[in-house]
Structure formats: C-alpha cells, structure tokens
Scaffold this motif. Structure first.
Motif, mmCIF file in Angstrom:
data_model
loop_
_atom_site.group_PDB
_atom_site.id
_atom_site.type_symbol
_atom_site.label_atom_id
_atom_site.label_comp_id
_atom_site.label_asym_id
_atom_site.label_seq_id
_atom_site.Cartn_x
_atom_site.Cartn_y
_atom_site.Cartn_z
ATOM 1 N N UNK A 37 1.496 9.769 31.989
ATOM 2 C CA UNK A 37 1.543 8.415 31.435
ATOM 3 C C UNK A 37 1.635 7.352 32.527
ATOM 4 N N UNK A 38 2.204 7.703 33.678
ATOM 5 C CA UNK A 38 2.358 6.704 34.749
ATOM 6 C C UNK A 38 1.006 6.206 35.257
ATOM 7 N N UNK A 39 -0.062 6.992 35.022
ATOM 8 C CA UNK A 39 -1.385 6.577 35.505
ATOM 9 C C UNK A 39 -2.120 5.686 34.510
ATOM 10 N N UNK A 40 -1.587 5.590 33.294
ATOM 11 C CA UNK A 40 -2.289 4.829 32.254
ATOM 12 C C UNK A 40 -1.809 3.377 32.282
ATOM 13 N N UNK A 41 -2.743 2.479 32.319
ATOM 14 C CA UNK A 41 -2.387 1.063 32.291
ATOM 15 C C UNK A 41 -1.810 0.547 33.589
ATOM 16 N N UNK A 42 -2.120 1.204 34.686
ATOM 17 C CA UNK A 42 -1.590 0.737 35.985
ATOM 18 C C UNK A 42 -2.105 -0.654 36.322
ATOM 19 N N UNK A 43 -3.341 -0.923 35.856
ATOM 20 C CA UNK A 43 -3.939 -2.240 36.142
ATOM 21 C C UNK A 43 -3.949 -3.101 34.884
ATOM 22 N N UNK A 44 -2.902 -3.023 34.099
ATOM 23 C CA UNK A 44 -2.859 -3.723 32.810
ATOM 24 C C UNK A 44 -2.972 -2.703 31.688
ATOM 25 N N UNK A 45 -2.492 -3.090 30.509
ATOM 26 C CA UNK A 45 -2.471 -2.141 29.403
ATOM 27 C C UNK A 45 -3.880 -1.657 29.078
ATOM 28 N N UNK A 46 -3.981 -0.375 28.756
ATOM 29 C CA UNK A 46 -5.261 0.158 28.289
ATOM 30 C C UNK A 46 -5.518 -0.404 26.882
ATOM 31 N N UNK A 47 -6.753 -0.324 26.383
ATOM 32 C CA UNK A 47 -7.023 -0.824 25.024
ATOM 33 C C UNK A 47 -6.119 -0.182 23.974
ATOM 34 N N UNK A 48 -5.837 1.096 24.121
ATOM 35 C CA UNK A 48 -4.978 1.749 23.128
ATOM 36 C C UNK A 48 -3.526 1.294 23.281
ATOM 37 N N UNK A 49 -3.062 1.153 24.505
ATOM 38 C CA UNK A 49 -1.698 0.638 24.700
ATOM 39 C C UNK A 49 -1.560 -0.765 24.106
ATOM 40 N N UNK A 50 -2.571 -1.599 24.339
ATOM 41 C CA UNK A 50 -2.538 -2.962 23.805
ATOM 42 C C UNK A 50 -2.500 -2.938 22.269
ATOM 43 N N UNK A 51 -3.317 -2.058 21.690
ATOM 44 C CA UNK A 51 -3.361 -1.957 20.225
ATOM 45 C C UNK A 51 -2.038 -1.413 19.684
ATOM 46 N N UNK A 52 -1.424 -0.478 20.375
ATOM 47 C CA UNK A 52 -0.109 0.045 19.953
ATOM 48 C C UNK A 52 0.914 -1.086 19.950
ATOM 49 N N UNK A 53 0.841 -1.927 20.954
ATOM 50 C CA UNK A 53 1.746 -3.074 21.040
ATOM 51 C C UNK A 53 1.518 -4.016 19.850
ATOM 52 N N UNK A 54 0.268 -4.340 19.605
ATOM 53 C CA UNK A 54 -0.047 -5.311 18.544
ATOM 54 C C UNK A 54 0.266 -4.773 17.150
ATOM 55 N N UNK A 55 0.058 -3.479 16.945
ATOM 56 C CA UNK A 55 0.253 -2.883 15.617
ATOM 57 C C UNK A 55 1.666 -2.326 15.421
ATOM 58 N N UNK A 56 2.529 -2.536 16.390
ATOM 59 C CA UNK A 56 3.909 -2.006 16.318
ATOM 60 C C UNK A 56 3.898 -0.487 16.145
ATOM 61 N N UNK A 57 3.122 0.168 16.997
ATOM 62 C CA UNK A 57 2.967 1.623 16.915
ATOM 63 C C UNK A 57 4.102 2.397 17.553
#
Ligand code: FES
Ligand code: FES
Length: 160
Positions: free
Chosen positions: A78-98
């Motif tokens: 997980x430390x490699x995901x979104x190192x340069x900003x949230x990935x599209x899925x991370x961003x969507x998890x944030x927005x959808x309260x996942x």
C-alpha cells in the motif's frame, strides 16, 4: 532457533537484503523488518484479506506467503499506491466514504488497484464477487462498491 537465510526482497521497487528464518511470513517481514506497517494483519489465515499485497502485480495474501518465497519476485504494498497523489480508486474511496476504521482499507485498495487495471468496465455483481475476499466490519460494503464503480468510470473517461 532456526537458522536465518539471507534473501533479496524487492518491495515497491527497492531491493532489501534481509536475514529471515524460513518460517517467517511475508506480512511479518514487511511490517516488522521493513517497517511497512500499512499492510495490516487480521486473521492470519487467508480469510479476511487485510494483508493483501501484490506479487508480480497480482493480489496475494501476505499472511499465507513465506518471505523466502519472494526471491526473484516483485512485491508491492500500500505504501507504493498514491505516492504522487491519491490514485483514482483512493480518491473515489474518500469521496464515497468507503472507509471508517480503515483496518480493511489497505487490503481493499490493493485488491481493486489490480482489479481496475485489468477490468476497466466492471459491473456491480463482479465487484461484489471480488470484494467478497476482503472483510470489512464497518462500512456495509455499499460505499466501497460505489467507489469502485466511480473509479472505473473516471478511468474510462481519462483513457478516452
Ligand atoms: S491477515 Fe491475511 S487474510 Fe487475514
Ligand atoms: S473500515 Fe473498518 S473494517 Fe473496513
């Protein structure tokens, strides 16, 4: 004590030389030896999916994998995901309260980073089938499904 073995472990593109006993689990070596505590450990029986990482870009249970098996393979956490900003899925998890407590979240992110890479147009039934491999005690799953659908739609738009 069993004799330790030197292994070369490639994690998130970085090579680590570590001495491990052959019985040590990859999840424990990632967390305790390399300090990569983003990989969570729940059941240690391959059931909950919290410890999911990628081995050669495919999701795998790090609690069912011995670290010594990883010679010659690429591990991604997980430390490699979104190192340069949230990935599209991370961003969507944030927005959808996942996520709520977040314990299951690293495993779910790793599972669906790989899934969305290979399945740009998933339907809800498929998503629920994949998600059945990751247990979440908090969210009721619906917001996670919504996040996968949203991320997939965004990725399709970006690719057009
Ligand atoms: S800790 Fe590995 S599947 Fe639960
Ligand atoms: S957010 Fe708490 S277990 Fe999933």
């Amino acid at each position: 004590m069993t004799e330790r073995q030197m292994i070369s472990l490639t994690v998130n593109g970085q090579v680590h030389e570590v001495a491990v006993e052959p019985r040590r689990l990859l999840s424990d070596v990632l967390r305790d030896d390399l300090g990569l505590t983003g990989t969570h450990v729940g059941c240690e029986h391959g059931v909950c999916g919290a410890c999911t990482i990628l081995i050669d870009d495919q999701p795998a249970r790090s609690c069912l994998t011995y670290a010594v098996q990883m010679e010659g393979h690429e591990v991604t956490t997980i430390e490699a995901i979104g190192r340069d900003g949230l990935s599209p899925f991370q961003q969507a998890m944030h927005e959808e309260h996942g996520l709520q407590c977040g314990f299951c979240t690293p495993g779910i992110i790793m599972t669906f980073e790989a899934y969305l890479r290979d399945n740009p147009n998933p339907d809800e039934a498929e998503i629920r089938d994949v998600l059945s491999g990751n247990l979440c005690r908090c969210t009721g799953y619906q917001p996670i499904v919504a996040a996968v659908l949203k991320a997939a739609a965004r990725q399709r738009e970006e690719r057009q």
